[in-house]
Design an enzyme around this catalytic site. Structure first.
Site: not given
Lengths: 167, 182
Positions: A97, A140
């Site tokens: 990430c 997401e």
């Protein structure tokens, strides 16, 4: 248009539950401009295939997903207020990430998800996603709920050989 | 600021990490990078820590000596030069591949496999192996990860891997690992 800076953990915005974009503000220049900036920011990240608004400091339910570098059959999707309606199957992959750099972990995700969203024009869309796109979407949407991938680490082991049960 | 690499090995029991980390904490050390697992009942931990000052070393070594005496956990201490690299770093332009080798247990599987990769200049970044089952029916399984440059032609490995399969009677698979940057 501008490239926005990526918010890094422990920035509190990453732990916030993002607010839905209401129908009034969807078509405003401000929202449209933000989506452009968010998209541009995504393309500036090496290997980046998805980004969520909180990653640039905006607690709004907007994500941009473009897995076409990995799966050429797919195209970019801007998703406003995305919701995962159904989910099935299981898949393991190594996720990283942008908001928690230099760390990757094996994460178990649903293999297929039925997602509903408003596109950039405010039109409701719905379809199943699978493969990398499904993984990306779940990652997401997690951001919109203040969840980070590290909260979902499946196992430190590669899970190929389950540890023997004690007799 | 001095950095050290530490390892601890000994029969597993509850409380080892608490003792090690307490010693580090009380000496004002910062734990940076750690991996711990259990290998057939043996506790095994590797760690990088930074020490605030040289007096910390004496204090720590005393605590580790007690851990060895009382619980049989053997420490190893190696000072590290320089600042070190935080986080997981894969060289630019490489793709991580997973290599799995499974077959009837016999000597030489790890050596023969790693020799092929080393011969091609490929770096193994993680490795896990186990013997599954007992006696004559036991199976050896190994999974490793290697960083392979994108311009490296994987076909170059094929003849050697094929030979390995035939000679050691093992199944070998090699596949890219999806590293998703999200």
């Amino acid at each position: 248009m501008a490239v926005l800076s990526i918010r890094l953990f422990p920035d509190p915005v990453l732990r916030k539950r993002s607010k839905p974009v209401d129908s009034k503000s969807q078509k405003t220049q401000e929202t449209q401009g933000f989506i452009k900036d968010l998209t541009e920011t995504l393309y500036k990240q090496p290997g980046g295939i998805g980004i969520a608004a909180p990653q640039v400091g905006e607690a709004q339910r907007v994500i941009v997903v473009d897995v076409s570098p990995r799966d050429p059959s797919k195209r970019r999707e801007v998703m406003i207020n995305p919701r995962i309606l159904r989910q099935e199957g299981e898949v393991l992959s190594r996720e990283g990430c942008m908001s928690l750099p230099d760390y990757t972990a094996n994460i178990k995700r649903f293999a297929r998800v039925l997602v509903q969203w408003l596109d950039q024009k405010g039109v409701r869309q719905q379809r199943w996603a699978e493969g990398i796109e499904a993984i990306c979407l779940q990652h997401e949407v997690d951001h919109l709920n203040g969840v980070l991938f590290i909260d979902r680490v499946a196992s430190l082991k590669t899970d190929v050989f389950p540890r023997k049960k004690k007799k | 600021m001095q950095r050290v690499a530490l390892t601890f090995i000994g029969k597993d029991r509850a409380g080892i990490i608490a003792r090690v980390s307490r010693a580090l904490f009380e000496a004002g050390c910062n734990i940076e990078d750690t991996t711990m697992t259990i290998l057939e009942g043996e506790f095994a931990m590797i760690m990088i820590a930074s020490l605030p000052h040289f007096q910390a070393e004496k204090k720590l070594k005393g605590a580790f000596e007690r851990l060895k005496k009382e619980w049989g956990i053997h420490p190893f201490w190696r000072p590290l030069p320089g600042k070190g690299v935080r986080g997981e770093k894969h060289p630019a332009g490489t793709q991580t591949y997973v290599v799995s080798v499974v077959g009837k247990d016999r000597t030489g599987i790890v050596y023969e496999t790693s020799r092929i990769l080393a011969g091609a200049g490929l770096n193994i970044t993680d490795l896990n192996s186990k013997v599954l089952g007992e006696g004559k029916k036991s199976v050896f399984a190994m999974v490793l990860e290697a960083d392979i440059p994108q311009r490296f032609n994987l076909k170059k490995l094929e003849p050697a891997l094929k030979k390995l399969k035939n000679r050691l009677k093992v199944d070998v698979s090699i596949r890219p690992l999806e590293r998703l940057s999200l």
